[in-house]
Scaffold this motif. Structure first.
Motif: not given
Length: 445
Positions: A365-371
């Motif tokens: 989820f963190i990767a999706t947000e920062v992506g």
């Protein structure tokens, strides 16, 4: 706080909150259907239990996602009227399809939840398949619309207004397809690892529990396959960005000057005074090789573009680096899981791996947000690249800061409710759930 900053902050907060429910809504139905399919194929009641529990979890996330999605639709019109005036006729088809997919998903989710024993086994499984397909469709068409904002197509400008509109060509823009594929695999990887991590946590508390073992296998399979494919389609997307959005790619990769034989850069802190990166590590020729399959290929730098259209370089670069780092970590976890499952046959016995899975719960989820931060902030100052700037699209209405505070409180409240509900749901004791499943021999479809 300026009106523009308040509007951007409110929109970013709403999108950042909603996207969690959107990606879970894309992936959870697939895992739910796989669990039911396994039950129908094997007759193992554990998979029926998994399917029913995941269906209830899907319903919770769907309900909150519907609320936050409705809020977003209002915010688009109220905060960005000039954007909707410009873009509405061009990409309105995407939102029409998204609305149709949403209602289809709601209808068939109802059939899935309440259709046990009321429809045939294959019809019930098919209803779950429609839920999964509708959730994916909703996400895909929204990402296609976002791709259009990055690489606008399907219209011509006459007297300052869009004309000769082709909504199909707009949806088939160069960015949308690869962005959608990247988003689907991100959703599957994030949700798969999160669900696997939850069941890994419960397995550490209840070793040998068949329910958690079966659930972990399904979730981990979905997460691992997606995590292994994610860097590959990310590479294709990077090549597309280099071709159509070279300034964004330069910000992603920390490429300040145009260069042949460009290195791949790790780390780095943007120094706005020197207009350069400090504390950066370079791998010679690697970026040119990745983008052009030629170690001497030319990569366009940030300074090739007018300074007034530079995005916030430090934010974009940092967000991109975090996304890539997490992506490779999840790929490593997938390889580790495959080794334990197929080589040593100790997937459920490895406490170190199970603990690593627990720590991995938020990473996707963190990767999706920062992506999304990298993608959206990397497009600034444009809301529609080359045609409409964000500052031109914002509403002149004052007082947006008040709305920002109100919605921050609302989202915090909703998040607390969802966490509380899901905690009660996933930590229900075996006895409680067995009581719910009592008489399951008569509860077959």
């Amino acid at each position: 706080m300026s009106n523009l900053l308040a509007a951007r902050s409110l929109m970013a907060m709403s999108l950042g909150f909603h996207i969690i429910f959107a990606i879970i809504g894309m992936a959870m139905p697939l895992m739910m259907v796989i669990a039911e399919w396994r039950w129908l194929k094997t007759g193992d009641e554990v998979y029926l239990t998994i399917a029913k529990r995941w269906a209830k979890g899907t319903a919770i996330f769907f309900a909150v996602g519907a609320v936050t999605g409705t809020v977003l639709s209002f915010q688009l019109g109220l905060l960005w009227p000039k954007f909707m005036e410009f873009a509405g006729p061009i990409i309105g088809l995407a939102f029409s399809i998204e609305g149709f997919a949403f209602f289809t998903e709601a209808i068939f989710l109802g059939i899935y939840l309440y259709g046990w024993r009321k429809v045939s086994p294959h019809a019930h499984l098919a209803a779950g398949g429609v839920v999964a397909l509708s959730g994916i469709t909703s996400g895909v068409v929204v990402v296609l619309a976002n791709g259009w904002m990055n690489t606008p197509r399907g219209f011509t400008m006459i007297n300052g207004l869009p004309a000769n509109i082709d909504p199909i060509a707009a949806l088939l823009n160069p960015s949308g397809g690869l962005q959608a594929l990247h988003m689907i695999t991100a959703a599957f990887a994030a949700t798969g690892f999160a669900v696997a991590g939850i069941h890994a946590f419960l397995l550490l508390r209840h070793p040998g529990n068949a329910f958690h073992q079966g659930a972990l296998k399904i979730a981990l399979a979905v997460g691992c396959v997606s995590a292994l494919f994610q860097p590959l389609n990310g590479d294709f997307l990077a090549k597309q960005v280099a071709e159509y959005q070279p300034l964004k790619l330069a910000a992603f990769e920390g490429q300040v000057h145009t260069q042949k034989g460009a290195p791949f850069r790790l780390g780095g802190i943007w120094n706005s005074e020197k207009e350069a990166f400090d504390y950066i590590v370079e791998i010679p020729y690697a970026l040119s090789l990745m983008l052009h399959m030629d170690p001497h290929g030319e990569v366009i730098g940030i300074k090739e573009f007018a300074k007034e259209i530079w995005p916030p370089i430090g934010v974009v670069r940092t967000a991109f680096q975090i996304m890539v780092g997490i992506g490779f970590f999840m790929m490593g976890m997938a390889v580790w899981a495959a080794w334990l499952a197929f080589k040593t046959r100790t997937l459920f016995q490895s406490k170190l791996f199970l603990k690593a899975l627990v720590l991995s719960i938020p990473l996707g989820f963190i990767a999706t947000e920062v992506g999304w931060v990298a993608t959206e902030v990397g497009r600034q100052p444009w809301v529609v690249v080359g045609y409409l700037k964000t500052a031109q699209a914002v509403t002149p209405m004052p007082g947006i800061s008040v709305s920002l505070i109100f919605f921050a409180g609302l989202y915090a409240f909703l998040a607390a409710i969802v966490i509380w509900l899901m905690w009660r749901h996933v930590t229900a004791t075996p006895t409680q759930f067995e009581m719910q499943m009592k008489g399951s021999a008569h509860d077959r479809i």
